[in-house]
Design a protein around this motif. Structure first.
Motif, PDB file in Angstrom:
ATOM      1  N   MET A 133       0.839  -1.185   0.000  1.00  0.00           N
ATOM      2  CA  MET A 133       0.000   0.000   0.000  1.00  0.00           C
ATOM      3  C   MET A 133       0.881   1.243   0.000  1.00  0.00           C
ATOM      4  SD  MET A 133      -2.896   0.995   2.716  1.00  0.00           S
ATOM      5  CE  MET A 133      -2.934   2.673   3.205  1.00  0.00           C
ATOM      6  N   LEU A 134       0.444   2.244  -0.714  1.00  0.00           N
ATOM      7  CA  LEU A 134       1.161   3.502  -0.802  1.00  0.00           C
ATOM      8  C   LEU A 134       0.541   4.485   0.183  1.00  0.00           C
ATOM      9  CD1 LEU A 134       3.508   4.626  -2.476  1.00  0.00           C
ATOM     10  CD2 LEU A 134       1.830   5.516  -4.063  1.00  0.00           C
ATOM     11  N   GLU A 135       1.339   4.983   1.098  1.00  0.00           N
ATOM     12  CA  GLU A 135       0.864   5.958   2.076  1.00  0.00           C
ATOM     13  C   GLU A 135       1.361   7.337   1.656  1.00  0.00           C
ATOM     14  OE1 GLU A 135       1.613   7.167   6.717  1.00  0.00           O
ATOM     15  OE2 GLU A 135       2.144   5.156   6.068  1.00  0.00           O
TER      16      GLU A 135
ATOM     17  N   ALA B 270      -0.083   8.063  -6.701  1.00  0.00           N
ATOM     18  CA  ALA B 270      -0.316   6.650  -7.016  1.00  0.00           C
ATOM     19  C   ALA B 270       0.000   6.344  -8.474  1.00  0.00           C
ATOM     20  CB  ALA B 270      -1.754   6.268  -6.683  1.00  0.00           C
TER      21      ALA B 270
ATOM     22  N   PHE C  69       6.276   1.057  -8.335  1.00  0.00           N
ATOM     23  CA  PHE C  69       6.170   1.155  -6.881  1.00  0.00           C
ATOM     24  C   PHE C  69       4.705   1.156  -6.469  1.00  0.00           C
ATOM     25  CE2 PHE C  69      10.197   3.079  -7.980  1.00  0.00           C
ATOM     26  CZ  PHE C  69      11.052   2.570  -7.021  1.00  0.00           C
ATOM     27  N   ASP C  70       4.304   0.172  -5.663  1.00  0.00           N
ATOM     28  CA  ASP C  70       2.926   0.135  -5.200  1.00  0.00           C
ATOM     29  C   ASP C  70       2.831   0.131  -3.686  1.00  0.00           C
ATOM     30  OD1 ASP C  70       3.829  -2.381  -4.686  1.00  0.00           O
ATOM     31  OD2 ASP C  70       2.287  -3.418  -5.837  1.00  0.00           O
ATOM     32  N   HIS C  71       3.956   0.293  -3.019  1.00  0.00           N
ATOM     33  CA  HIS C  71       3.940   0.397  -1.560  1.00  0.00           C
ATOM     34  C   HIS C  71       5.043   1.354  -1.119  1.00  0.00           C
ATOM     35  CE1 HIS C  71       7.107  -2.580  -2.169  1.00  0.00           C
ATOM     36  NE2 HIS C  71       7.569  -2.233  -0.983  1.00  0.00           N
ATOM     37  N   GLY C  72       4.873   1.891   0.055  1.00  0.00           N
ATOM     38  CA  GLY C  72       5.844   2.821   0.596  1.00  0.00           C
ATOM     39  C   GLY C  72       5.174   4.082   1.092  1.00  0.00           C
ATOM     40  N   HIS C  73       5.996   5.081   1.367  1.00  0.00           N
ATOM     41  CA  HIS C  73       5.513   6.339   1.924  1.00  0.00           C
ATOM     42  C   HIS C  73       6.101   7.509   1.154  1.00  0.00           C
ATOM     43  CE1 HIS C  73       5.801   9.805   4.724  1.00  0.00           C
ATOM     44  NE2 HIS C  73       4.546   9.476   4.919  1.00  0.00           N
TER      45      HIS C  73
ATOM     46  N   LEU D 182       9.488  -6.391   0.377  1.00  0.00           N
ATOM     47  CA  LEU D 182       8.361  -6.487   1.293  1.00  0.00           C
ATOM     48  C   LEU D 182       8.394  -5.429   2.396  1.00  0.00           C
ATOM     49  CD1 LEU D 182       8.241 -10.363   1.656  1.00  0.00           C
ATOM     50  CD2 LEU D 182       6.888  -8.904   0.150  1.00  0.00           C
TER      51      LEU D 182
ATOM     52  N   GLU E 293       8.629  -1.704   4.260  1.00  0.00           N
ATOM     53  CA  GLU E 293       7.998  -0.403   4.031  1.00  0.00           C
ATOM     54  C   GLU E 293       9.070   0.562   3.549  1.00  0.00           C
ATOM     55  OE1 GLU E 293       4.922   2.311   3.726  1.00  0.00           O
ATOM     56  OE2 GLU E 293       4.878   0.167   4.028  1.00  0.00           O
ATOM     57  N   ARG E 294       8.910   1.042   2.371  1.00  0.00           N
ATOM     58  CA  ARG E 294       9.908   1.893   1.749  1.00  0.00           C
ATOM     59  C   ARG E 294       9.536   3.361   1.921  1.00  0.00           C
ATOM     60  NH1 ARG E 294      12.737   0.937  -3.991  1.00  0.00           N
ATOM     61  NH2 ARG E 294      14.064   2.751  -3.894  1.00  0.00           N
TER      62      ARG E 294
END
Length: 126
Positions: free
Chosen positions: A1-3, A21, A29-33, A73, A75-76
Motif C-alpha cells: 500500500m502507498l501511504e 499513485a 512502486f505500489d507500496h511505501g511512503h 516487502l 515499508e519503503r
C-alpha cells in the motif's frame, strides 16, 4: 500500500494521492511512503540553495530517501516532494514530476523518458 502525507492545502489531498499513485505505479512502486508539502517561495528558495546550490525559488524539489532499498516487502520511504504553488503552473503535474524523481527518474540525464512518462500520466489524470 502507498501511504501519502499531504502537508498544506494547495491541492485537495485526494488529487495529490491520485497523482502520487499513478506516478509511483508507473515506475513499479505500489507500496511505501511519500510526503508532499506545499511550501512558501521563501521555504523552497531555502531548500533550493541548501541542496542544489541555486539561488531563488523553484516549482518542485524532490528528496529521495530509500533509493537503494532492495527489500521488496519492507515499508519503503520513497521521500519528500516540496512544491511552491506560487511558482508552479500545474500543481498536479508538479506532484507527478516530483514523484517520478523519487522513483529514480531524471529528465536531466535521460533521453526524454521521464518527461514522456509524465505527459502520459497527465493524460490519465485529466
Amino acid at each position: 500500500m502507498l501511504e501519502v502525507d499531504v502537508i498544506g492545502g494547495a491541492l485537495p489531498a485526494e488529487r495529490v494521492e491520485e497523482a502520487v499513485a499513478y506516478a509511483a505505479a508507473s515506475a513499479g512502486f505500489d507500496h511505501g511512503h511519500v510526503a508532499v508539502s506545499f511550501v512558501s517561495p521563501e521555504r523552497i528558495a531555502e531548500l533550493n540553495l541548501t541542496w542544489r546550490g541555486k539561488v531563488g525559488p523553484t516549482d518542485v524539489l524532490s528528496f529521495p530517501i530509500d533509493e537503494d532499498d532492495e527489500d521488496p516487502l519492507g515499508e519503503r520511504e520513497l521521500g519528500d516532494v516540496f512544491i511552491c504553488p506560487e511558482h508552479t503552473v500545474d500543481l498536479t503535474e508538479a506532484v507527478v514530476h516530483g514523484v517520478l524523481h523519487l522513483t529514480g527518474m531524471d529528465h536531466e540525464t535521460d533521453e526524454g523518458e521521464m518527461l514522456a512518462l509524465q505527459a502520459e500520466i497527465m493524460e490519465w489524470l485529466r
